[in-house]
Scaffold this active site. Structure first.
Site, PDB file in Angstrom:
ATOM      1  N   ARG A   5      -0.249  -0.907 -10.204  1.00  0.00           N
ATOM      2  CA  ARG A   5      -1.345   0.050 -10.392  1.00  0.00           C
ATOM      3  C   ARG A   5      -1.439   0.543 -11.830  1.00  0.00           C
ATOM      4  O   ARG A   5      -2.501   0.998 -12.260  1.00  0.00           O
ATOM      5  CB  ARG A   5      -1.230   1.188  -9.383  1.00  0.00           C
ATOM      6  N   GLU A  17      16.408   5.595  -4.650  1.00  0.00           N
ATOM      7  CA  GLU A  17      17.081   6.445  -3.662  1.00  0.00           C
ATOM      8  C   GLU A  17      17.997   5.630  -2.758  1.00  0.00           C
ATOM      9  O   GLU A  17      18.997   6.127  -2.271  1.00  0.00           O
ATOM     10  CB  GLU A  17      16.027   7.164  -2.809  1.00  0.00           C
TER      11      GLU A  17
END
Length: 170
Positions: A58, A95
């Site tokens: 993006r 994460e």
């Protein structure tokens, strides 16, 4: 124009508990897309930018038209194995694991001013990795621009030493 109203919110995507900010609804609206690009260009017009860098994918959608409007080159940052010439890479923590990004070794010359453009600032890991890649080639980060920032995730904390601007904040 209220660009926030042009963003579609999708709950529980890509997994339960995540509220996904879908920019495709903004991109398909010609006036909104132009407004978003124009606002980023306005933020950068006095920064003497040499290159716009956009992380896959993006960052390409916003970065390329910003580079065009500024009359400067566009440099993509890609996932591993997507670029054909010699690359530099940077691995960073997620994460739940690691990821890696790459750019061509000859894409940024020493001392050139760079603006990084991406759609979303969440935890800041991808853009922090992008800064490391650019700086490893001698580029200077003049600004980092986002369409959207999720302030509650504190991604800006990883980018404290840079000029960071976001158009829409949640």
């Amino acid at each position: 124009m209220n660009l926030e109203s042009k963003i579609r919110n999708i709950q529980d995507f890509p997994k339960p508990g995540i509220g996904f900010k879908d920019i495709t609804t903004l991109l398909k609206d010609g006036e909104a897309f132009k407004e978003a690009v124009d606002r980023i260009v306005e933020n950068l017009k006095d920064k003497d930018i040499d290159y716009v860098v956009g992380p896959e994918a993006r960052g390409f959608l916003l970065g390329a038209p910003v580079a065009y409007a500024l009359g400067v080159g566009f440099v993509p940052i890609r996932k591993p194995g997507k670029l054909p010439a010699e690359v530099v890479s940077f691995e960073y923590d997620l994460e739940y694991g690691t990821d890696k990004i790459e750019m061509h070794k000859d894409s940024i010359e020493e001392g050139k001013k760079v603006a990084i453009i991406d759609d979303l600032l969440a935890t800041g890991g991808t853009v922090e990795a992008a800064t490391k890649l650019i700086e490893s080639l001698g580029g200077e980060i003049a600004s980092i621009q986002f369409l959207i920032e999720l302030e509650f995730l504190n991604g800006r904390d990883k980018l404290k030493v840079y000029d960071v601007e976001s158009i829409i904040k949640y």
